[in-house]
Design a protein around this motif. Structure first.
Motif, PDB file in Angstrom:
ATOM      1  N   GLY A  65       0.827  -1.200   0.000  1.00 48.74           N
ATOM      2  CA  GLY A  65       0.000   0.000   0.000  1.00 48.74           C
ATOM      3  C   GLY A  65       0.860   1.248   0.000  1.00 48.74           C
ATOM      4  O   GLY A  65       1.966   1.251   0.552  1.00 48.74           O
ATOM      5  N   ARG A  66       0.345   2.304  -0.603  1.00 46.57           N
ATOM      6  CA  ARG A  66       1.077   3.583  -0.596  1.00 46.57           C
ATOM      7  C   ARG A  66       1.263   4.095   0.823  1.00 46.57           C
ATOM      8  O   ARG A  66       2.239   4.768   1.123  1.00 46.57           O
ATOM      9  CB  ARG A  66       0.325   4.631  -1.412  1.00 46.57           C
ATOM     10  CG  ARG A  66       0.403   4.473  -2.905  1.00 46.57           C
ATOM     11  CD  ARG A  66       1.697   4.946  -3.505  1.00 46.57           C
ATOM     12  NE  ARG A  66       2.060   6.315  -3.237  1.00 46.57           N
ATOM     13  CZ  ARG A  66       1.669   7.367  -3.929  1.00 46.57           C
ATOM     14  NH1 ARG A  66       0.868   7.211  -4.970  1.00 46.57           N
ATOM     15  NH2 ARG A  66       2.061   8.576  -3.609  1.00 46.57           N
ATOM     16  N   ASP A  67       0.321   3.754   1.698  1.00 46.35           N
ATOM     17  CA  ASP A  67       0.441   4.205   3.081  1.00 46.35           C
ATOM     18  C   ASP A  67       1.575   3.499   3.821  1.00 46.35           C
ATOM     19  O   ASP A  67       1.972   3.922   4.907  1.00 46.35           O
ATOM     20  CB  ASP A  67      -0.877   4.034   3.831  1.00 46.35           C
ATOM     21  CG  ASP A  67      -1.381   2.597   3.847  1.00 46.35           C
ATOM     22  OD1 ASP A  67      -0.817   1.729   3.150  1.00 46.35           O
ATOM     23  OD2 ASP A  67      -2.372   2.347   4.560  1.00 46.35           O
ATOM     24  N   ASN A  68       2.124   2.445   3.234  1.00 45.71           N
ATOM     25  CA  ASN A  68       3.268   1.755   3.820  1.00 45.71           C
ATOM     26  C   ASN A  68       4.597   2.408   3.427  1.00 45.71           C
ATOM     27  O   ASN A  68       5.629   2.124   4.009  1.00 45.71           O
ATOM     28  CB  ASN A  68       3.263   0.271   3.417  1.00 45.71           C
ATOM     29  CG  ASN A  68       4.213  -0.556   4.253  1.00 45.71           C
ATOM     30  OD1 ASN A  68       4.417  -0.306   5.427  1.00 45.71           O
ATOM     31  ND2 ASN A  68       4.805  -1.559   3.624  1.00 45.71           N
TER      32      ASN A  68
ATOM     33  N   GLY B 205       9.155   6.820   3.155  1.00 47.24           N
ATOM     34  CA  GLY B 205      10.228   7.682   2.704  1.00 47.24           C
ATOM     35  C   GLY B 205      10.843   7.170   1.429  1.00 47.24           C
ATOM     36  O   GLY B 205      10.644   6.011   1.045  1.00 47.24           O
ATOM     37  N   ALA B 206      11.556   8.061   0.765  1.00 49.75           N
ATOM     38  CA  ALA B 206      12.254   7.692  -0.469  1.00 49.75           C
ATOM     39  C   ALA B 206      13.360   8.708  -0.701  1.00 49.75           C
ATOM     40  O   ALA B 206      13.246   9.866  -0.300  1.00 49.75           O
ATOM     41  CB  ALA B 206      11.286   7.658  -1.644  1.00 49.75           C
ATOM     42  N   GLU B 207      14.425   8.230  -1.342  1.00 47.63           N
ATOM     43  CA  GLU B 207      15.539   9.121  -1.648  1.00 47.63           C
ATOM     44  C   GLU B 207      16.275   8.612  -2.872  1.00 47.63           C
ATOM     45  O   GLU B 207      16.209   7.423  -3.207  1.00 47.63           O
ATOM     46  CB  GLU B 207      16.491   9.225  -0.461  1.00 47.63           C
ATOM     47  CG  GLU B 207      17.137   7.905  -0.096  1.00 47.63           C
ATOM     48  CD  GLU B 207      17.900   7.979   1.220  1.00 47.63           C
ATOM     49  OE1 GLU B 207      17.693   8.924   1.989  1.00 47.63           O
ATOM     50  OE2 GLU B 207      18.700   7.066   1.462  1.00 47.63           O
ATOM     51  N   LEU B 208      16.972   9.531  -3.525  1.00 46.07           N
ATOM     52  CA  LEU B 208      17.794   9.157  -4.673  1.00 46.07           C
ATOM     53  C   LEU B 208      19.087   8.534  -4.172  1.00 46.07           C
ATOM     54  O   LEU B 208      19.638   8.944  -3.149  1.00 46.07           O
ATOM     55  CB  LEU B 208      18.106  10.378  -5.529  1.00 46.07           C
ATOM     56  CG  LEU B 208      16.908  11.014  -6.236  1.00 46.07           C
ATOM     57  CD1 LEU B 208      17.356  12.270  -6.962  1.00 46.07           C
ATOM     58  CD2 LEU B 208      16.263  10.041  -7.198  1.00 46.07           C
ATOM     59  N   THR B 209      19.551   7.556  -4.905  1.00 44.45           N
ATOM     60  CA  THR B 209      20.795   6.878  -4.570  1.00 44.45           C
ATOM     61  C   THR B 209      21.438   6.414  -5.872  1.00 44.45           C
ATOM     62  O   THR B 209      20.873   6.584  -6.941  1.00 44.45           O
ATOM     63  CB  THR B 209      20.528   5.701  -3.593  1.00 44.45           C
ATOM     64  OG1 THR B 209      21.780   5.150  -3.193  1.00 44.45           O
ATOM     65  CG2 THR B 209      19.671   4.635  -4.220  1.00 44.45           C
ATOM     66  N   GLY B 210      22.581   5.802  -5.796  1.00 43.16           N
ATOM     67  CA  GLY B 210      23.225   5.321  -7.011  1.00 43.16           C
ATOM     68  C   GLY B 210      24.675   4.964  -6.831  1.00 43.16           C
ATOM     69  O   GLY B 210      25.144   4.809  -5.712  1.00 43.16           O
TER      70      GLY B 210
ATOM     71  N   ALA C 237      19.059   5.507  -8.796  1.00 39.37           N
ATOM     72  CA  ALA C 237      17.893   4.740  -8.363  1.00 39.37           C
ATOM     73  C   ALA C 237      17.132   5.522  -7.306  1.00 39.37           C
ATOM     74  O   ALA C 237      17.596   6.550  -6.812  1.00 39.37           O
ATOM     75  CB  ALA C 237      18.330   3.392  -7.790  1.00 39.37           C
ATOM     76  N   VAL C 238      15.972   4.994  -6.965  1.00 36.10           N
ATOM     77  CA  VAL C 238      15.192   5.502  -5.844  1.00 36.10           C
ATOM     78  C   VAL C 238      15.160   4.404  -4.790  1.00 36.10           C
ATOM     79  O   VAL C 238      14.813   3.254  -5.091  1.00 36.10           O
ATOM     80  CB  VAL C 238      13.755   5.870  -6.273  1.00 36.10           C
ATOM     81  CG1 VAL C 238      12.940   6.316  -5.071  1.00 36.10           C
ATOM     82  CG2 VAL C 238      13.775   6.946  -7.348  1.00 36.10           C
ATOM     83  N   CYS C 239      15.540   4.754  -3.581  1.00 39.04           N
ATOM     84  CA  CYS C 239      15.451   3.823  -2.458  1.00 39.04           C
ATOM     85  C   CYS C 239      14.169   4.169  -1.705  1.00 39.04           C
ATOM     86  O   CYS C 239      14.014   5.283  -1.205  1.00 39.04           O
ATOM     87  CB  CYS C 239      16.668   3.968  -1.554  1.00 39.04           C
ATOM     88  SG  CYS C 239      16.610   2.838  -0.146  1.00 39.04           S
ATOM     89  N   VAL C 240      13.258   3.210  -1.645  1.00 38.04           N
ATOM     90  CA  VAL C 240      11.958   3.403  -1.007  1.00 38.04           C
ATOM     91  C   VAL C 240      11.978   2.671   0.329  1.00 38.04           C
ATOM     92  O   VAL C 240      12.376   1.509   0.395  1.00 38.04           O
ATOM     93  CB  VAL C 240      10.825   2.842  -1.904  1.00 38.04           C
ATOM     94  CG1 VAL C 240       9.467   3.107  -1.280  1.00 38.04           C
ATOM     95  CG2 VAL C 240      10.909   3.417  -3.314  1.00 38.04           C
ATOM     96  N   ARG C 241      11.533   3.342   1.392  1.00 37.06           N
ATOM     97  CA  ARG C 241      11.480   2.737   2.718  1.00 37.06           C
ATOM     98  C   ARG C 241      10.024   2.450   3.110  1.00 37.06           C
ATOM     99  O   ARG C 241       9.133   3.240   2.826  1.00 37.06           O
ATOM    100  CB  ARG C 241      12.118   3.669   3.753  1.00 37.06           C
ATOM    101  CG  ARG C 241      13.619   3.824   3.548  1.00 37.06           C
ATOM    102  CD  ARG C 241      14.268   4.690   4.616  1.00 37.06           C
ATOM    103  NE  ARG C 241      13.581   5.940   4.916  1.00 37.06           N
ATOM    104  CZ  ARG C 241      13.659   7.055   4.195  1.00 37.06           C
ATOM    105  NH1 ARG C 241      14.384   7.076   3.087  1.00 37.06           N
ATOM    106  NH2 ARG C 241      13.024   8.142   4.563  1.00 37.06           N
TER     107      ARG C 241
ATOM    108  N   LEU D 186       6.172   9.591  -5.316  1.00 37.97           N
ATOM    109  CA  LEU D 186       6.074   8.909  -4.037  1.00 37.97           C
ATOM    110  C   LEU D 186       6.032   9.864  -2.841  1.00 37.97           C
ATOM    111  O   LEU D 186       5.402   9.569  -1.829  1.00 37.97           O
ATOM    112  CB  LEU D 186       7.234   7.930  -3.860  1.00 37.97           C
ATOM    113  CG  LEU D 186       7.208   6.698  -4.742  1.00 37.97           C
ATOM    114  CD1 LEU D 186       8.499   5.904  -4.583  1.00 37.97           C
ATOM    115  CD2 LEU D 186       5.996   5.827  -4.447  1.00 37.97           C
ATOM    116  N   THR D 187       6.723  10.988  -2.956  1.00 38.19           N
ATOM    117  CA  THR D 187       6.838  11.895  -1.820  1.00 38.19           C
ATOM    118  C   THR D 187       5.968  13.141  -1.953  1.00 38.19           C
ATOM    119  O   THR D 187       5.957  13.979  -1.045  1.00 38.19           O
ATOM    120  CB  THR D 187       8.303  12.330  -1.608  1.00 38.19           C
ATOM    121  OG1 THR D 187       8.741  13.052  -2.761  1.00 38.19           O
ATOM    122  CG2 THR D 187       9.195  11.137  -1.337  1.00 38.19           C
ATOM    123  N   GLY D 188       5.278  13.275  -3.072  1.00 39.73           N
ATOM    124  CA  GLY D 188       4.445  14.470  -3.281  1.00 39.73           C
ATOM    125  C   GLY D 188       5.257  15.700  -3.599  1.00 39.73           C
ATOM    126  O   GLY D 188       4.792  16.821  -3.448  1.00 39.73           O
TER     127      GLY D 188
END
Length: 128
Positions: free
Chosen positions: A48-51, A54-59, A88-92, A125-127
């Motif tokens: 779910g999106r509510d899960n 956070g997200a950040e760029l990485t590589g 990439a995007v790291c999604v938590r 993802l983060t608005g």
């Protein structure tokens, strides 16, 4: 309504990915109002999106640690779906999710996704 993000395949990653059934037609990320879905050849991640907390760029990933099938990080149990080593995007996740094994025993607190438009995925993802 869903927004699809294709994976960015670097030349050096194509053959190892192909050996595991990961090709452009079977690798994408779909973001809908209530759901995040990742398909990477025969592997998938759904939450779910509510899960997503956070997200950040990485590589700058090492080829041996990322080419081919999804990779499990032994340090934090995160999963990496990589088709290049650049960005990439790291999604938590608030609650770890299954993805790498068919039994769902291994759960991941995060996922790294090498999509073609990482900044756009991050913004969705983060608005941002």
């Amino acid at each position: 309504m869903s927004t699809r993000f294709e994976f960015a395949f670097a030349a050096a990653y194509r053959l190892p990915a192909l050996a595991f059934g990961v090709v452009p037609a079977t690798a994408h990320v779909d973001v809908a109002d209530r759901e995040l879905r990742v398909r990477f050849g025969p592997w998938s991640l759904v939450t779910g999106r509510d899960n997503v907390v956070g997200a950040e760029l990485t590589g700058d990933f090492h080829w041996l640690k990322t080419a081919g099938p999804p990779h499990l990080s032994f340090s934090d149990r995160g999963v990496t779906f990589a088709t290049n080593g650049d960005r990439a995007v790291c999604v938590r996740f608030a609650t770890p999710v299954p993805a790498i094994d068919p039994t769902g025993t291994i759960r991941h607190p995060g996922a790294t996704l090498t999509v073609a438009e990482p900044q756009r995925l991050l913004d969705v993802l983060t608005g941002g």
